[in-house]
Design a protein around this motif. Structure first.
Motif, PDB file in Angstrom:
ATOM      1  N   VAL A 525       3.469   6.558  -0.871  1.00  0.00           N
ATOM      2  CA  VAL A 525       2.636   5.411  -1.584  1.00  0.00           C
ATOM      3  C   VAL A 525       1.650   6.041  -2.333  1.00  0.00           C
ATOM      4  O   VAL A 525       0.836   6.865  -2.355  1.00  0.00           O
ATOM      5  CB  VAL A 525       1.620   5.053  -0.121  1.00  0.00           C
ATOM      6  CG1 VAL A 525       0.912   3.777  -0.528  1.00  0.00           C
ATOM      7  CG2 VAL A 525       2.712   4.863   1.030  1.00  0.00           C
ATOM      8  N   THR A 541       6.226   3.672  -2.949  1.00  0.00           N
ATOM      9  CA  THR A 541       5.817   2.249  -2.838  1.00  0.00           C
ATOM     10  C   THR A 541       4.458   2.161  -3.745  1.00  0.00           C
ATOM     11  O   THR A 541       3.479   2.995  -3.618  1.00  0.00           O
ATOM     12  CB  THR A 541       5.165   1.741  -1.382  1.00  0.00           C
ATOM     13  OG1 THR A 541       6.037   1.622  -0.663  1.00  0.00           O
ATOM     14  CG2 THR A 541       4.447   0.282  -1.622  1.00  0.00           C
ATOM     15  N   ILE A 543       1.235   0.428  -5.304  1.00  0.00           N
ATOM     16  CA  ILE A 543       0.237  -0.727  -5.111  1.00  0.00           C
ATOM     17  C   ILE A 543      -0.569  -1.044  -6.365  1.00  0.00           C
ATOM     18  O   ILE A 543      -1.231   0.006  -6.865  1.00  0.00           O
ATOM     19  CB  ILE A 543      -0.845  -0.220  -3.892  1.00  0.00           C
ATOM     20  CG1 ILE A 543      -0.149   0.162  -2.524  1.00  0.00           C
ATOM     21  CG2 ILE A 543      -1.829  -1.374  -3.590  1.00  0.00           C
ATOM     22  CD1 ILE A 543      -0.972   0.668  -1.663  1.00  0.00           C
ATOM     23  N   PRO A 550      -6.310   4.414  -2.590  1.00  0.00           N
ATOM     24  CA  PRO A 550      -5.954   3.153  -1.934  1.00  0.00           C
ATOM     25  C   PRO A 550      -6.372   2.854  -0.599  1.00  0.00           C
ATOM     26  O   PRO A 550      -6.410   1.575  -0.366  1.00  0.00           O
ATOM     27  CB  PRO A 550      -4.266   3.125  -2.130  1.00  0.00           C
ATOM     28  CG  PRO A 550      -3.946   4.697  -2.057  1.00  0.00           C
ATOM     29  CD  PRO A 550      -5.163   5.594  -2.527  1.00  0.00           C
ATOM     30  N   GLN A 551      -6.422   3.578   0.304  1.00  0.00           N
ATOM     31  CA  GLN A 551      -6.914   3.087   1.759  1.00  0.00           C
ATOM     32  C   GLN A 551      -8.593   2.700   1.512  1.00  0.00           C
ATOM     33  O   GLN A 551      -8.780   1.892   2.806  1.00  0.00           O
ATOM     34  CB  GLN A 551      -6.916   4.561   2.585  1.00  0.00           C
ATOM     35  CG  GLN A 551      -7.746   5.655   2.393  1.00  0.00           C
ATOM     36  CD  GLN A 551      -7.480   6.669   1.593  1.00  0.00           C
ATOM     37  OE1 GLN A 551      -6.754   6.311   0.556  1.00  0.00           O
ATOM     38  NE2 GLN A 551      -7.673   7.865   1.432  1.00  0.00           N
ATOM     39  N   HIS A 554      -7.484  -0.923  -1.009  1.00  0.00           N
ATOM     40  CA  HIS A 554      -6.356  -1.714  -0.643  1.00  0.00           C
ATOM     41  C   HIS A 554      -5.834  -1.428   0.850  1.00  0.00           C
ATOM     42  O   HIS A 554      -4.512  -1.008   0.795  1.00  0.00           O
ATOM     43  CB  HIS A 554      -5.247  -1.463  -1.808  1.00  0.00           C
ATOM     44  CG  HIS A 554      -5.660  -2.187  -3.096  1.00  0.00           C
ATOM     45  ND1 HIS A 554      -6.566  -1.220  -3.839  1.00  0.00           N
ATOM     46  CD2 HIS A 554      -5.176  -3.038  -4.045  1.00  0.00           C
ATOM     47  CE1 HIS A 554      -6.674  -1.836  -5.028  1.00  0.00           C
ATOM     48  NE2 HIS A 554      -5.860  -2.888  -4.984  1.00  0.00           N
ATOM     49  N   GLY A 556      -5.083  -2.985   3.216  1.00  0.00           N
ATOM     50  CA  GLY A 556      -4.000  -4.087   3.820  1.00  0.00           C
ATOM     51  C   GLY A 556      -2.433  -3.427   2.991  1.00  0.00           C
ATOM     52  O   GLY A 556      -1.571  -3.501   3.997  1.00  0.00           O
ATOM     53  N   GLU A 557      -2.559  -3.413   1.993  1.00  0.00           N
ATOM     54  CA  GLU A 557      -1.360  -2.728   1.316  1.00  0.00           C
ATOM     55  C   GLU A 557      -0.974  -1.545   1.930  1.00  0.00           C
ATOM     56  O   GLU A 557       0.210  -1.395   2.072  1.00  0.00           O
ATOM     57  CB  GLU A 557      -1.358  -2.975  -0.125  1.00  0.00           C
ATOM     58  CG  GLU A 557      -1.762  -4.256  -0.730  1.00  0.00           C
ATOM     59  CD  GLU A 557      -3.142  -4.621  -1.024  1.00  0.00           C
ATOM     60  OE1 GLU A 557      -3.921  -4.148  -0.059  1.00  0.00           O
ATOM     61  OE2 GLU A 557      -3.437  -5.500  -1.704  1.00  0.00           O
ATOM     62  N   VAL A 558      -1.941  -0.512   1.897  1.00  0.00           N
ATOM     63  CA  VAL A 558      -1.547   0.434   2.713  1.00  0.00           C
ATOM     64  C   VAL A 558      -0.892   0.610   3.869  1.00  0.00           C
ATOM     65  O   VAL A 558       0.051   1.090   4.209  1.00  0.00           O
ATOM     66  CB  VAL A 558      -2.678   1.652   2.389  1.00  0.00           C
ATOM     67  CG1 VAL A 558      -2.280   3.106   3.059  1.00  0.00           C
ATOM     68  CG2 VAL A 558      -3.006   1.990   0.900  1.00  0.00           C
ATOM     69  N   ALA A 560       0.502  -1.968   5.240  1.00  0.00           N
ATOM     70  CA  ALA A 560       1.861  -2.454   5.111  1.00  0.00           C
ATOM     71  C   ALA A 560       3.066  -1.329   4.887  1.00  0.00           C
ATOM     72  O   ALA A 560       3.922  -1.449   5.227  1.00  0.00           O
ATOM     73  CB  ALA A 560       1.935  -3.675   4.246  1.00  0.00           C
ATOM     74  N   ALA A 561       2.425  -0.642   3.773  1.00  0.00           N
ATOM     75  CA  ALA A 561       3.655   0.564   3.392  1.00  0.00           C
ATOM     76  C   ALA A 561       3.661   1.574   4.416  1.00  0.00           C
ATOM     77  O   ALA A 561       4.867   2.000   4.754  1.00  0.00           O
ATOM     78  CB  ALA A 561       2.862   1.160   2.341  1.00  0.00           C
TER      79      ALA A 561
END
Length: 563
Positions: A525, A541, A543, A550-551, A554, A556-558, A560-561
């Motif tokens: 990620v 992945t 983002i 990213p944690q 973002h 939510g995206e992390v 999900a990944a």
């Protein structure tokens, strides 16, 4: 609803615990405070699964003769608990007396007008002798002297008005939310600001668990034999102060001071040097207290104090979790555990976690909080040895990770520099993890331009403010960055971060080779603003809009990944 009990000072630590205890017993309770923050109290009670059906919030000011309560209010009250008090040092005599003496008498006078009054329980302090001698405000200080004066004043007024009275003299209360008194010494210990112990080797600062104290107070009106009695409520098993501090130091993985400074010398030193209010020195005493009546009462009521060491360690965990009052207390479980000989800060499920999250630099496991909240199943997050809140490593990282993950086969998630131990572990023990997720793997990205690579790196990091650190990391200033900046100021922390960063940089080639050979499923990620610079044959992945953390930006995206 007509409350049968009223707790004055319900917004304080003892008051909150007492309200919770009474509600659990099915009592109807008026929680009274000068400025009641109903949201804070009800949220705290809800977080502890306390039923709220019997709770009423009341505004009251014990400095006023009528307590600020209308004459027709709370007429059904049987039990009156006065937990209100001004607990602070540096007060004038007038400030301390207004609440601690005059206010206490006002509560007793008001209670005397309750038609069904069963008992008044007045909460004082363990340094109160009960001898009734006029206190020396100059020698004792306004806080302690006002508590001594209040003890005599309340006893005298109770006799005048024939009010059934019990007096509770608790020791230093420990429990979630207690950030004053002894807590300041624990804070100095954890932050590396306690070079020597105040007082001698036999100083005795007794403690009592907040939940036990609340149960004791709740029981007092139930026993007619407690009328007119005073109880010193403290744990006789509390170790002397040097041993107490040594116990907490070992638990938190920090160094305990080896030397002690006598109280007489402390009184001669300027406050700028000691960092302590002179009023606190009277608490550094070798005095012992008569707890026989309290022990007898507890035995009749079936009350048992928790083991002393366990209570102190749990309190230390609460202090560290709440950053010594600088942050809210997170959801549990959390605390220090010994992992391969290292005092390791762990949040979440240790036994059979579905995901194990390892943080990057210079963060700690709290940086995963918003991601962990979005993952299904039990999650374990741990501070790496020597970093965050964990103590210095006592052995190789491989041994630490092997013991941390013993008995589980989780998804192992690592951020940035944490990819080093995670990838090595996956290569050595592919049967012990189900999947490996590498978030912003630094060994596949452009070399860091972080200030930690400069000759004065550790000094720069140690002095870096949260705002400056956020700017360097390219993330908004928030709880994770604030915690990281505070951690970097602790002795040795910045140096260990620099060492870890340089070790991760030196391992780049090794990790790229390991990635080609590892036999477990690996997913990567990364953020679009922090791309990979090395082509890999693994799922990636990306983002959009995320950088190296990213944690934080973002979550939510992390999640999900990862999920």
């Amino acid at each position: 609803m007509q409350p049968d009990s009223v707790v004055f000072g319900a917004s304080g630590l003892i008051g909150r615990f007492l309200v919770a205890e009474l509600l659990r017993r099915g009592r109807t309770v008026a929680a009274a405070a000068r400025q009641p923050d109903g949201g804070a109290l009800t949220s705290w009670l809800t977080s502890r699964d306390v039923p709220l059906d019997g709770l009423a919030l009341v505004r009251a000011d014990i400095a006023r003769p009528d307590l600020g309560l209308p004459p027709g209010d709370l007429t059904a009250v049987r039990d009156v608990y006065n937990c209100a008090g001004r607990y602070a040092f540096g007060l004038t005599a007038e400030e301390a007396r207004a609440t601690n003496v005059t206010g206490a008498v006002h509560v007793l006078d008001w209670a005397a007008t309750r038609p069904g009054l069963r008992r008044v329980v007045h909460v004082s302090g363990y340094r109160v002798s009960g001898a009734g001698e006029p206190p020396d405000y100059r020698r004792l200080g306004a806080y302690e002297a006002s508590k001594v004066e209040a003890d005599a004043a309340v006893r005298a007024r109770a006799r005048e008005r024939d009010v059934p009275l019990s007096i509770a003299n608790p020791a230093s209360v420990i429990g979630p939310g207690q950030f004053v008194g002894l807590a300041s010494m624990v804070s100095d210990l954890w932050h590396g600001r306690l070079p020597a112990l105040p007082g001698g080797r036999e100083v005795f600062v007794p403690v009592v668990d907040a939940a036990y104290l609340a149960a004791f107070l709740a029981e007092l009106p139930e026993d007619d034999r407690g009328r007119g009695e005073a109880y010193w409520i403290l744990d006789d098993r509390t170790p002397v102060l040097p041993e107490l501090i040594g116990l907490l130091a070992a638990h938190m993985g920090v160094r305990a001071p080896r030397h002690a400074v006598p109280v007489g010398l402390l009184r001669l030193l300027p406050r700028a040097l000691t960092g302590a209010d002179p009023e606190t020195f009277s608490f550094l005493s070798t005095d012992r207290y008569d707890t026989a009546s309290a022990r007898t009462f507890a035995e009749r009521a079936g009350l048992r104090m928790p083991p002393t060491g366990a209570a102190l360690r749990a309190w230390a965990d609460d202090l560290v979790a709440a950053r010594f009052g600088a942050a809210g207390t997170p959801r549990g479980p959390y605390g220090y555990q010994q992992v391969a000989g290292t005092a390791t800060w762990i949040s979440g499920e240790r036994e059979r976690p579905g995901h194990v999250l390892l943080h990057g630099l210079p963060l700690d496991s709290g940086s995963w909080r918003e991601v962990a909240d979005r993952l299904d199943g039990p999650v374990l997050a741990a501070d790496l040895p020597g970093l965050g809140r964990s103590g210095p490593a006592r052995g190789p990282a491989a041994e630490w990770l092997a013991e941390l993950l013993a008995g589980a086969r989780p998804v192992l998630v690592a951020h940035s520099a944490a990819c080093v131990p995670a990838l090595r572990y996956a290569a050595a023990h592919p049967e012990r993890i189900s999947r490996l997720v590498l978030v912003a793997p630094a060994f596949l990205q452009a070399p860091s331009s972080w200030p930690a690579r400069t000759p004065l790196a550790a000094l720069l990091l140690r002095r870096m403010s949260a705002a400056r650190l956020a700017a360097v990391l390219g993330v908004p200033e928030g709880p994770a960055v604030t915690a990281a900046a505070a951690g970097l100021a602790r002795p040795g922390q910045a140096r260990r971060v620099v060492v870890a960063l340089r070790a991760a940089h030196a391992a780049r080639d090794e990790l790229r080779r390991l990635l080609d050979r590892v036999r477990v499923p690996v997913e990567i990620v990364t953020g679009s603003a922090d791309p990979l610079t090395v082509a890999v044959d693994r799922p990636v992945t990306t983002i959009a809009g995320a950088g190296h953390y990213p944690q934080l930006t973002h979550p939510g995206e992390v999640a999900a990944a990862i999920g």
